[in-house]
Scaffold this active site. Structure first.
Site, PDB file in Angstrom:
ATOM      1  N   GLY A   1       0.831  -1.191   0.000  1.00  0.00           N
ATOM      2  CA  GLY A   1       0.000   0.000   0.000  1.00  0.00           C
ATOM      3  C   GLY A   1       0.865   1.239   0.000  1.00  0.00           C
ATOM      4  O   GLY A   1       2.082   1.186  -0.188  1.00  0.00           O
TER       5      GLY A   1
ATOM      6  N   VAL B   1       4.672   1.218   0.981  1.00  0.00           N
ATOM      7  CA  VAL B   1       4.875   0.136   1.941  1.00  0.00           C
ATOM      8  C   VAL B   1       4.987  -1.182   1.186  1.00  0.00           C
ATOM      9  O   VAL B   1       4.158  -1.471   0.321  1.00  0.00           O
ATOM     10  CB  VAL B   1       3.721   0.071   2.957  1.00  0.00           C
ATOM     11  CG1 VAL B   1       3.989  -0.997   4.014  1.00  0.00           C
ATOM     12  CG2 VAL B   1       3.528   1.424   3.628  1.00  0.00           C
TER      13      VAL B   1
ATOM     14  N   GLY C   1       0.649   5.912   0.834  1.00  0.00           N
ATOM     15  CA  GLY C   1      -0.098   7.101   1.197  1.00  0.00           C
ATOM     16  C   GLY C   1       0.593   8.323   0.665  1.00  0.00           C
ATOM     17  O   GLY C   1       1.433   8.259  -0.237  1.00  0.00           O
ATOM     18  N   GLY C   2       0.255   9.468   1.255  1.00  0.00           N
ATOM     19  CA  GLY C   2       0.825  10.706   0.775  1.00  0.00           C
ATOM     20  C   GLY C   2       2.308  10.823   1.023  1.00  0.00           C
ATOM     21  O   GLY C   2       2.996  11.604   0.383  1.00  0.00           O
ATOM     22  N   MET C   3       2.832  10.026   1.965  1.00  0.00           N
ATOM     23  CA  MET C   3       4.222  10.194   2.356  1.00  0.00           C
ATOM     24  C   MET C   3       5.117   9.056   1.912  1.00  0.00           C
ATOM     25  O   MET C   3       6.291   9.264   1.613  1.00  0.00           O
ATOM     26  CB  MET C   3       4.293  10.331   3.877  1.00  0.00           C
ATOM     27  CG  MET C   3       5.674  10.604   4.410  1.00  0.00           C
ATOM     28  SD  MET C   3       5.598  10.859   6.179  1.00  0.00           S
ATOM     29  CE  MET C   3       7.330  10.952   6.560  1.00  0.00           C
ATOM     30  N   GLY C   4       4.618   7.852   1.861  1.00  0.00           N
ATOM     31  CA  GLY C   4       5.505   6.731   1.578  1.00  0.00           C
ATOM     32  C   GLY C   4       4.806   5.574   0.894  1.00  0.00           C
ATOM     33  O   GLY C   4       3.593   5.558   0.726  1.00  0.00           O
TER      34      GLY C   4
ATOM     35  N   ASP D   1      -3.458  10.501  14.631  1.00  0.00           N
ATOM     36  CA  ASP D   1      -4.103   9.776  13.530  1.00  0.00           C
ATOM     37  C   ASP D   1      -4.559   8.398  14.006  1.00  0.00           C
ATOM     38  O   ASP D   1      -4.413   7.397  13.295  1.00  0.00           O
ATOM     39  CB  ASP D   1      -3.155   9.646  12.345  1.00  0.00           C
ATOM     40  CG  ASP D   1      -3.906   9.416  11.024  1.00  0.00           C
ATOM     41  OD1 ASP D   1      -5.120   9.693  10.987  1.00  0.00           O
ATOM     42  OD2 ASP D   1      -3.290   8.967  10.050  1.00  0.00           O
TER      43      ASP D   1
ATOM     44  N   LYS E   1       9.042   0.602   4.650  1.00  0.00           N
ATOM     45  CA  LYS E   1       8.356   1.821   4.242  1.00  0.00           C
ATOM     46  C   LYS E   1       9.392   2.775   3.674  1.00  0.00           C
ATOM     47  O   LYS E   1      10.423   3.023   4.296  1.00  0.00           O
ATOM     48  CB  LYS E   1       7.641   2.453   5.433  1.00  0.00           C
ATOM     49  CG  LYS E   1       6.840   3.702   5.079  1.00  0.00           C
ATOM     50  CD  LYS E   1       6.073   4.182   6.298  1.00  0.00           C
ATOM     51  CE  LYS E   1       5.292   5.455   5.984  1.00  0.00           C
ATOM     52  NZ  LYS E   1       4.538   5.925   7.159  1.00  0.00           N
TER      53      LYS E   1
END
Length: 547
Positions: free
Chosen positions: A265, A272, A267-270, A382, A287
């Site tokens: 998967g 995985v 996200g906005g930062m990394g 979060d 990550k």
């Protein structure tokens, strides 16, 4: 049910679901001594090479089987080939033999490099025997052959005959290293042996067949002298290039002693990835910073701080960090434990709302993880179902693991920081589970995490978040509206547990529990806390596959 966890301007990636260059050294690890990665190793490459060789051999035996069957069918169907000619007999023999080789290649017996290489040699040997014997029979018994290799146009005829038999040998010599992975030396040896075969067959036929003789084949030998060395050269070059590309692909999938297996998967930062340590054979999660974000100082700083924070936390219910560092090209990464199980969002979407006793058990574990973080002055910001994994660890079922500290806020987030890691007034977090103060961009403290934990519990108990609607509607609802009490929204939720969760979700931070340990005590006092223990958890996990 759709995933209800979009993230607003969040640089947090999916860090707990679950091969960059060598020369990496870990500098942190849960209070333990730094972990030095050992020197580059070939471990793991053998396994990958074995799997590649097995796949390619399966392709090759199927290809030869299709070719033999097609030629056999041709010889049976074409009228001018009626009768049991030598070529037809050969294909009648080698087609079932090749079918047997297909079965052997797909069997459990073909489980080692030595056996696979033996299959490879047998497959090549069958081809050499088939083509070589058919060529020999054709050159000795074809009644029209003398017409082509002698007379006024003997040279053209010999060129034609030579080219006829150059094609199958040349095709195998050149195509073989492109299909079957081999070293240049081995490819040269095998290609060289095959290149000699048409020469030997033609020489033997010239000796046996007086109508052919050396005078009727000398141009053929010239053809072989041109095409066979050329084929061997192409084979060596092909083996070299194929090996180079395989090494490049292998290196691209490796981070030091870790080999990437599949993407999990991002996200906005990394991003995985599921990975495996090449020496320990331990599954892990890596990550890495997304390539298109690698040039942002704020992202890199936040990413590095996330792993440094995680490395200081030792609670059983916080995801464990094994290693982190930078690759030669500047990519930042870290390695953490792989948690085969489900995140709470997946669990509810697949199985519906959870029993009250199970929710209490999971919440109390998260309280322990958050208590350690809060004591260190860290606010998660979060907490949501997607950032909590449940799994079996150390023989214990229903272990909750808190993930993704990418939005964590600490005491070092000062306004005069050279690179601001959090922005005052910005909405950072996940709308369906953020606190009112977080939704409005105000400063947060530990009670903000308590609110998010309450919203998470609401989702687990009801199967839906406290507020529905679009992103801005949800944000406004967290700031201005009271959620429907749990006891009313879900009739089977006990009132004492409902009161605890609704207190967590009070609009004013002062009206919530002051600490997660106070929340833990309140949860422990609920009557349903004794309704879900190890026995119930073990029964639920029995027979369930974890991915």
């Amino acid at each position: 049910m759709a995933n209800l966890s979009p993230t607003i301007t969040s640089d947090a990636a999916v860090s707990g679901l679950p091969d960059a260059g060598p020369h990496l050294t870990a500098t942190a690890g849960r209070g333990r001594a730094p972990i030095d990665l050992v020197a580059e190793s070939q471990v793991g490459q053998d396994e990958d090479g074995l799997d590649l060789l097995r796949r390619r051999l399966r392709q090759m035996v199927l290809l030869f089987l299709a070719a033999y069957a097609a030629f056999l069918l041709r010889d049976i169907l074409l009228p001018h080939r009626l009768g049991l000619g030598f070529q037809k007999v050969m294909f009648l023999i080698v087609t079932p033999l090749q079918l047997l080789l297909v079965g052997v290649t797909w069997s459990h017996w073909a489980n080692s490099l030595k056996r696979l290489r033996a299959i490879e040699l047998v497959v090549l040997g069958v081809f050499v025997l088939t083509v070589g014997s058919i060529q020999f029979d054709w050159m000795c018994n074809w009644s029209e052959l003398p017409y082509y290799v002698r007379g006024d146009r003997a040279m053209d005829g010999q060129v034609m005959v030579g080219n006829t038999w150059v094609i199958p040998w040349f095709a195998l010599i050149v195509g073989y290293p492109a299909v079957v992975p081999n070293t240049v030396r081995r490819a040269l040896a095998i290609a060289g042996c095959m290149a000699i075969m048409p020469v030997l067959v033609t020489l033997a036929a010239a000796i046996v067949n007086p109508e052919l003789g050396l005078s009727g084949t000398w141009v053929m030998f010239i053809q072989y002298a041109i095409w066979m060395p050329l084929g061997v050269g192409f084979a060596a070059y092909g083996a070299h290039q194929a090996g180079f590309l395989r090494r490049q692909a292998s290196e691209a999938k490796r981070f030091g002693q870790y080999r990437l297996t599949r993407r999990l998967g991002g996200g906005g930062m990394g991003e995985v990835y599921l990975a495996e340590h090449l020496l320990l054979r331990r599954p892990s999660v890596i990550k890495v910073v997304r390539p298109d974000r690698a040039n942002s100082p704020a992202v890199l700083k936040r990413f590095e701080r996330e792993v440094q924070i995680l490395a200081t936390l030792t609670h059983w219910n916080t995801v464990e960090v094994f290693d982190y560092g930078h690759t030669a090209d500047g990519t930042f990464y870290y390695v953490m434990e792989y948690l085969p199980g489900f995140d709470l969002d997946q669990l509810v979407n697949a199985h519906g709302a959870l029993p009250s006793g199970r929710v209490v058990r999971l919440l109390r574990q998260l309280c322990g993880a958050l208590a350690e973080a809060h004591e260190a002055g860290l606010i998660h910001r979060d907490v949501k179902p997607g950032n909590v994994m449940i799994c079996r660890r150390g023989g214990v079922p229903d272990v909750a693991k808190l993930l993704d500290f990418g939005l964590v806020q600490g005491a070092e987030d000062q306004p005069d920081s050279q690179v601001k890691l959090t922005v005052e007034g910005a909405v950072l977090g996940t709308p369906h589970f953020m606190s009112p103060e977080q939704a409005s961009g105000k400063p947060t403290d530990a009670r903000s995490d308590i609110y998010s934990l309450g919203a998470t519990a609401y989702f687990l108990l009801c199967g839906k978040p406290p507020f529905g609607g679009g992103t801005m509607e949800v944000i406004a609802a967290h700031m201005l509206q009271e959620p429907l009490p749990l006891a009313s929204a879900c009739a089977d939720v006990p009132k004492d547990l409902s009161d605890v969760i609704m207190r967590c979700m009070a609009k004013k931070p002062a009206e919530r529990f002051a600490t997660v340990m106070q929340l833990d005590a309140a949860l422990a006092a609920c009557e349903c806390a004794r309704q879900w223990g190890d026995e119930q958890a073990a029964a639920w996990w029995a027979g369930r596959e974890c991915v």
